[in-house]
Enzyme design. Structure first.
Site, short mmCIF file in Angstrom:
data_model
loop_
_atom_site.label_atom_id
_atom_site.label_comp_id
_atom_site.label_asym_id
_atom_site.label_seq_id
_atom_site.Cartn_x
_atom_site.Cartn_y
_atom_site.Cartn_z
N ARG A 164 0.81 -1.21 0.00
CA ARG A 164 0.00 0.00 0.00
C ARG A 164 0.84 1.26 0.00
O ARG A 164 0.30 2.35 -0.07
CB ARG A 164 -0.84 0.02 1.27
CG ARG A 164 -2.31 -0.32 1.06
CD ARG A 164 -2.88 -0.38 2.46
NE ARG A 164 -4.27 -0.13 2.57
CZ ARG A 164 -5.20 -1.07 2.66
NH1 ARG A 164 -4.90 -2.32 2.50
NH2 ARG A 164 -6.45 -0.74 2.87
N ARG A 188 -21.84 -2.42 4.24
CA ARG A 188 -21.16 -3.72 4.24
C ARG A 188 -21.32 -4.46 5.56
O ARG A 188 -21.23 -3.89 6.63
CB ARG A 188 -19.68 -3.47 3.96
CG ARG A 188 -18.84 -4.72 3.97
CD ARG A 188 -17.59 -4.54 3.20
NE ARG A 188 -16.60 -3.73 3.90
CZ ARG A 188 -15.36 -3.56 3.47
NH1 ARG A 188 -14.98 -4.11 2.33
NH2 ARG A 188 -14.52 -2.83 4.15
N ARG A 210 -17.68 -3.51 10.14
CA ARG A 210 -16.34 -3.08 10.56
C ARG A 210 -16.38 -1.67 11.16
O ARG A 210 -17.10 -0.80 10.68
CB ARG A 210 -15.40 -3.09 9.35
CG ARG A 210 -14.79 -4.43 9.12
CD ARG A 210 -14.03 -4.53 7.84
NE ARG A 210 -13.20 -3.38 7.52
CZ ARG A 210 -12.40 -3.31 6.48
NH1 ARG A 210 -12.33 -4.34 5.66
NH2 ARG A 210 -11.69 -2.24 6.23
N ARG A 255 -9.88 6.75 4.36
CA ARG A 255 -9.28 5.58 3.71
C ARG A 255 -9.12 5.83 2.21
O ARG A 255 -8.13 5.43 1.61
CB ARG A 255 -10.14 4.33 3.97
CG ARG A 255 -10.00 3.83 5.41
CD ARG A 255 -11.16 2.97 5.84
NE ARG A 255 -11.34 1.78 5.04
CZ ARG A 255 -12.49 1.10 4.95
NH1 ARG A 255 -13.54 1.50 5.66
NH2 ARG A 255 -12.58 0.06 4.20
P1 ADP Z 1 -9.85 -1.58 2.88
O1 ADP Z 1 -8.96 -1.92 1.72
O2 ADP Z 1 -11.28 -1.85 2.59
O3 ADP Z 1 -9.59 -0.21 3.46
P2 ADP Z 1 -8.44 -3.43 4.63
O4 ADP Z 1 -9.12 -4.47 5.43
O5 ADP Z 1 -7.51 -3.85 3.55
O6 ADP Z 1 -9.61 -2.54 4.08
O7 ADP Z 1 -7.62 -2.45 5.60
C1 ADP Z 1 -8.20 -1.87 6.74
C2 ADP Z 1 -7.17 -1.02 7.47
O8 ADP Z 1 -6.05 -1.84 7.88
C3 ADP Z 1 -6.52 0.10 6.66
O9 ADP Z 1 -7.29 1.27 6.66
C4 ADP Z 1 -5.19 0.26 7.43
O10 ADP Z 1 -5.34 0.98 8.63
C5 ADP Z 1 -4.82 -1.15 7.79
N1 ADP Z 1 -3.99 -1.80 6.74
C6 ADP Z 1 -4.34 -2.87 5.98
N2 ADP Z 1 -3.36 -3.19 5.13
C7 ADP Z 1 -2.35 -2.30 5.35
C8 ADP Z 1 -1.08 -2.08 4.77
N3 ADP Z 1 -0.61 -2.87 3.78
N4 ADP Z 1 -0.33 -1.06 5.25
C9 ADP Z 1 -0.75 -0.27 6.22
N5 ADP Z 1 -1.97 -0.38 6.80
C10 ADP Z 1 -2.76 -1.40 6.38
#
Ligand code: ADP
Length: 219
Positions: free
Chosen positions: A92, A130, A163, A174
């Site tokens: 990310r 969701r 969530r 986000r």
């Molecule tokens: P979405 O893609 O729907 O926002 P995720 O479940 O992938 O949901 O992620 C939820 C939260 O988890 C993010 O907003 C972040 O805080 C954290 N997160 C998930 N993956 C990462 C990552 N690769 N790096 C940093 N934070 C992460």
């Protein structure tokens, strides 16, 4: 050993359907889903994550790179990842992308990158409606794809959960984090000469998975 499937990387803003598509690839190709969001939520729930992590997530910001990189590195060493895996929500940031390259060096897995494209205005109703099953991971939407009995999973009747970060003000954060930190990573992949397959995230989920699986089977 069976033919390798590859390191499948799914990009797309929150709500684009990465989790849904990852689950289809898991079923179809028998490789695991590696979802950093799920891994972080599991650690927060179990109380093994730093307390700051839960607060960062609830604000819709990204947790520190070092921590996520370490989680993924450990996970990819597991034997079930040998033929490949679907990364959902990782990398990310630019530093995560660099770390991933390091992890993949020398393991011979081809990288297959997908970008699920969809406008932000479509995402807010998807995310605010969701509901997820904590037992089997099924994903519903009270507006577009409701469970047969309200708040209960169709498959195992488990009460569904919403969530904590699926609230409108957090969703906006986000989406911002995605635009600022994650979208440039797709460019980084392109610059490395990686093909990035674009998928239209507004299509029905089954059509998107049809396209995705065709590309993976042909590769
Ligand atoms: P979405 O893609 O729907 O926002 P995720 O479940 O992938 O949901 O992620 C939820 C939260 O988890 C993010 O907003 C972040 O805080 C954290 N997160 C998930 N993956 C990462 C990552 N690769 N790096 C940093 N934070 C992460």
């Amino acid at each position: 050993m069976q033919k390798p499937v590859g390191a499948i990387v799914l990009f797309g803003p929150p709500g684009a359907g990465k989790g849904t598509q990852a689950r289809v690839v898991v079923q179809r190709f028998g490789i695991p889903q590696v979802s950093t969001g799920d891994m972080i939520r599991a650690q927060v729930k179990a109380g093994t994550a730093a307390t700051a992590a839960a607060a960062i997530m609830q604000r819709g910001e990204l947790v520190p790179d070092e921590w996520v990189n370490q989680l993924v590195e450990e996970r990819l060493k597991q034997p079930d990842c040998r033929r490949g895996f679907v990364l959902d929500g990782y990398p990310r940031t630019a530093r995560q992308a660099q770390a991933l390259q390091g992890m993949l060096e020398g393991n011979g897995l081809p990288i297959r990158t997908f970008d699920i494209r969809i406008g932000h205005h479509e995402l807010i109703p998807r995310l605010t409606g969701r509901q997820c099953c904590p037992r089997c991971g099924a994903i519903y939407n009270v507006h577009g794809n409701p469970p047969k009995r309200p708040n209960l999973c169709d498959r195992d009747q488990t009460p569904l959960e919403t969530r904590a970060d699926d609230r409108e003000e957090v969703i906006r954060e986000r989406l911002l984090a995605y635009e600022r930190q994650t979208r440039p990573v797709i460019e980084f992949f392109r610059q490395q000469g990686q093909p990035v397959y674009e998928l239209d995230g507004t299509l029905p989920a089954s059509e998107i998975s049809g396209q995705l699986c065709r590309i993976l089977s042909a590769a």
